[in-house]
Design a protein around this motif. Structure first.
Motif, PDB file in Angstrom:
ATOM      1  N   GLU A   1       2.860 -13.598  -5.359  1.00 34.61           N
ATOM      2  CA  GLU A   1       2.579 -12.360  -4.635  1.00 34.61           C
ATOM      3  C   GLU A   1       3.276 -11.166  -5.295  1.00 34.61           C
ATOM      4  O   GLU A   1       2.712 -10.056  -5.365  1.00 34.61           O
ATOM      5  N   ARG A   2       4.464 -11.366  -5.810  1.00 32.48           N
ATOM      6  CA  ARG A   2       5.164 -10.276  -6.485  1.00 32.48           C
ATOM      7  C   ARG A   2       4.460  -9.884  -7.783  1.00 32.48           C
ATOM      8  O   ARG A   2       4.396  -8.703  -8.148  1.00 32.48           O
ATOM      9  N   LEU A   3       3.941 -10.880  -8.495  1.00 29.75           N
ATOM     10  CA  LEU A   3       3.196 -10.584  -9.719  1.00 29.75           C
ATOM     11  C   LEU A   3       1.946  -9.759  -9.405  1.00 29.75           C
ATOM     12  O   LEU A   3       1.598  -8.810 -10.126  1.00 29.75           O
ATOM     13  N   LEU A   4       1.261 -10.130  -8.316  1.00 30.99           N
ATOM     14  CA  LEU A   4       0.082  -9.367  -7.909  1.00 30.99           C
ATOM     15  C   LEU A   4       0.460  -7.943  -7.494  1.00 30.99           C
ATOM     16  O   LEU A   4      -0.236  -6.964  -7.833  1.00 30.99           O
ATOM     17  N   ALA A   5       1.555  -7.820  -6.767  1.00 27.09           N
ATOM     18  CA  ALA A   5       2.006  -6.480  -6.356  1.00 27.09           C
ATOM     19  C   ALA A   5       2.305  -5.619  -7.571  1.00 27.09           C
ATOM     20  O   ALA A   5       1.951  -4.430  -7.619  1.00 27.09           O
ATOM     21  N   GLU A   6       2.927  -6.204  -8.585  1.00 25.90           N
ATOM     22  CA  GLU A   6       3.240  -5.462  -9.798  1.00 25.90           C
ATOM     23  C   GLU A   6       1.975  -5.055 -10.533  1.00 25.90           C
ATOM     24  O   GLU A   6       1.869  -3.939 -11.064  1.00 25.90           O
ATOM     25  N   ALA A   7       0.997  -5.973 -10.563  1.00 28.23           N
ATOM     26  CA  ALA A   7      -0.246  -5.668 -11.277  1.00 28.23           C
ATOM     27  C   ALA A   7      -1.064  -4.588 -10.571  1.00 28.23           C
ATOM     28  O   ALA A   7      -1.795  -3.817 -11.218  1.00 28.23           O
ATOM     29  N   LEU A   8      -0.961  -4.491  -9.215  1.00 25.14           N
ATOM     30  CA  LEU A   8      -1.781  -3.551  -8.438  1.00 25.14           C
ATOM     31  C   LEU A   8      -1.069  -2.243  -8.134  1.00 25.14           C
ATOM     32  O   LEU A   8      -1.675  -1.323  -7.539  1.00 25.14           O
ATOM     33  N   ARG A   9       0.194  -2.129  -8.495  1.00 23.02           N
ATOM     34  CA  ARG A   9       0.969  -0.955  -8.061  1.00 23.02           C
ATOM     35  C   ARG A   9       0.375   0.352  -8.584  1.00 23.02           C
ATOM     36  O   ARG A   9       0.354   1.370  -7.884  1.00 23.02           O
ATOM     37  N   ALA A  10      -0.157   0.338  -9.782  1.00 21.01           N
ATOM     38  CA  ALA A  10      -0.689   1.581 -10.352  1.00 21.01           C
ATOM     39  C   ALA A  10      -2.103   1.881  -9.841  1.00 21.01           C
ATOM     40  O   ALA A  10      -2.440   3.042  -9.587  1.00 21.01           O
ATOM     41  N   SER A  11      -2.928   0.858  -9.676  1.00 18.12           N
ATOM     42  CA  SER A  11      -4.331   1.087  -9.319  1.00 18.12           C
ATOM     43  C   SER A  11      -4.587   1.065  -7.824  1.00 18.12           C
ATOM     44  O   SER A  11      -5.491   1.760  -7.328  1.00 18.12           O
ATOM     45  N   ASP A  12      -3.838   0.276  -7.063  1.00 24.84           N
ATOM     46  CA  ASP A  12      -4.091   0.150  -5.617  1.00 24.84           C
ATOM     47  C   ASP A  12      -2.744  -0.042  -4.908  1.00 24.84           C
ATOM     48  O   ASP A  12      -2.348  -1.155  -4.580  1.00 24.84           O
ATOM     49  N   PRO A  13      -2.032   1.067  -4.638  1.00 26.46           N
ATOM     50  CA  PRO A  13      -0.694   0.956  -4.025  1.00 26.46           C
ATOM     51  C   PRO A  13      -0.722   0.264  -2.663  1.00 26.46           C
ATOM     52  O   PRO A  13       0.220  -0.472  -2.335  1.00 26.46           O
ATOM     53  N   ALA A  14      -1.757   0.455  -1.877  1.00 25.03           N
ATOM     54  CA  ALA A  14      -1.818  -0.169  -0.553  1.00 25.03           C
ATOM     55  C   ALA A  14      -1.894  -1.684  -0.690  1.00 25.03           C
ATOM     56  O   ALA A  14      -1.186  -2.432   0.010  1.00 25.03           O
ATOM     57  N   ALA A  15      -2.765  -2.167  -1.584  1.00 26.58           N
ATOM     58  CA  ALA A  15      -2.864  -3.609  -1.801  1.00 26.58           C
ATOM     59  C   ALA A  15      -1.561  -4.159  -2.369  1.00 26.58           C
ATOM     60  O   ALA A  15      -1.109  -5.251  -2.010  1.00 26.58           O
ATOM     61  N   ALA A  16      -0.946  -3.384  -3.252  1.00 27.83           N
ATOM     62  CA  ALA A  16       0.334  -3.807  -3.822  1.00 27.83           C
ATOM     63  C   ALA A  16       1.375  -3.955  -2.723  1.00 27.83           C
ATOM     64  O   ALA A  16       2.183  -4.905  -2.731  1.00 27.83           O
TER      65      ALA A  16
END
Length: 413
Positions: free
Chosen positions: A361-376
């Motif tokens: 889940e942390r890896l996904l949050a890191e990957a989405l932080r720039a493109s989709d902050p809410a999902a991150a």
């Protein structure tokens, strides 16, 4: 006069007379009593024996000592020689040739008797087969056997068994002494005999010679035995190489590895990776399989890049994912692999099934932080929840009187 002998107070010998040969026996105690083949009492033949004995003109065989030694260490060979016409005393002085007679001796006497027997025996190979196992812990015996085998190389019928029984220090010598007339049938029969007896070390020793003599027959035999004897796996590839079917053999082993337990599959993969002359596609496949089975994310991603460069990643991807999912940390590795491919939806699906680590889940949050902050943010919260579930509850402070013990459960005070 010939063959002068003595046993306590009795002396005997052979006299070559003018009219024949006579055997004389006499007692030295006074009065001297003699017996001679000539039939006369107190004859000149007996007088000649007495004079020769007292004058020390001839060597005298101590029959009493020979008999005492024989009774202390009975041997079959002298009695058999006497029964076949040999003089009994002369036969008792023969070196022991029978295996059990030799092993009834000890220490230096055994080594001397074995050396004589190996030189004089019509067939020394049974003696070698008996002695070779004991040479594992006896350097003096190893040296003796090395010299004996160099002087009289083993016969083709006995060589495979001697190679199996020999200590490691003598196996190079025996390998060099392989008989030129050793046939294909002989070496293959020895190979199957070692397999029937469960002799793993013997199989490993015989395999190179079977490959050298008949690689076409050795390859299928070794391939069928490798399941029971994993140490034969390098020999299987060696035989396949000699028979001209290395690629096919490597593919068969790779497929067998897919169905094998984890430790056995790892052993097969290690053997295959050591084969430097495999086709490039197979090398990429093996590198991916090994990384997916036991290595970390960095190694898996590096192997994936090599497969992409070789154009084989799409065909190998299902097998790699299957191996990753069999691991305890499979969800973490699968998430990292899917993120490297840019498949965020599949990575989120893999992370959703992981409850043993917050890392996916942390890896996904890191990957989405720039493109989709809410999902991150959602994935970060899930990671915190998983971490909280995995964190053991804090233990109450240890003291002489805890708050729970000071409070009265009835009054609440």
């Amino acid at each position: 006069m010939q063959g002068l002998r003595r046993d306590r107070n009795t002396v005997a010998g052979r006299v070559l007379g003018a009219h024949g040969d006579y055997w004389v026996r006499l007692e030295l105690a006074l009065p001297i009593v003699s017996a001679c083949d000539c039939g006369r009492p107190r004859c000149r033949h007996a007088a000649a024996i007495i004079q020769a004995y007292h004058a020390h003109r001839l060597p005298v065989t101590d029959v009493g000592r020979i008999l005492d030694e024989f009774l202390a260490h009975p041997r079959r060979a002298p009695l058999a020689a006497a029964a076949l016409g040999e003089d009994l005393v002369d036969a008792m002085q023969l070196p022991p040739l029978d295996t059990e007679d030799i092993w009834a001796l000890e220490g230096e006497r055994r080594l001397l008797a074995l050396d004589a027997a190996l030189r004089l025996s019509l067939d020394p190979d049974p003696l070698l087969a008996r002695a070779l196992p004991e040479a594992r812990h006896d350097p003096a015996l190893s040296t003796l056997l090395a010299g004996a085998m160099s002087a009289r190389p083993p016969a083709a019928a006995d060589w495979p068994l001697l190679l199996r029984k020999a200590p490691a220090v003598l196996t190079p010598l025996l390998a060099d002494l392989r008989p030129e007339d050793l046939s294909n049938a002989g070496i293959m029969a020895a190979l199957w005999q070692a397999a029937a007896e469960g002799d793993q070390e013997g199989l490993v020793r015989l395999a190179p010679h079977a490959i050298a003599i008949s690689p076409g027959d050795a390859y299928p035999a070794l391939a069928s035995l490798a399941g029971r004897f994993p140490e034969l796996l390098p020999s299987v590839l060696q035989a396949a190489r000699a028979a001209g079917c290395l690629a096919r053999a490597a593919v068969r082993l790779a497929r067998a590895s897919d169905r094998a337990p984890e430790d056995e599959a790892a052993r097969i993969d290690r053997v295959l990776l050591r084969a430097e002359d495999l086709p490039q596609r197979l090398k990429v496949l093996l590198r991916l399989r090994t990384a997916a089975a036991a290595e970390g994310a960095a190694q898996i991603l590096a192997a994936r890049r090599a497969a992409l460069a070789a154009g084989t990643w799409q065909s190998l991807r299902p097998a790699v994912l299957r191996r990753i999912r069999q691991r305890a940390d499979g969800a973490v590795l699968e998430t990292q692999l899917l993120l490297a491919e840019g498949d965020l939806e599949a990575a989120a699906h893999a992370a959703a099934h992981c409850r043993s680590s917050p890392l996916p889940e942390r890896l996904l949050a890191e990957a989405l932080r720039a493109s989709d902050p809410a999902a991150a943010r959602r994935h970060e919260l899930r990671a915190q929840a998983i971490a909280a579930q995995l964190t053991p509850p804090a233990k109450p402070p240890k003291g002489r009187f805890s708050a729970a013990r000071r409070r009265n459960p009835k009054t609440g005070r």
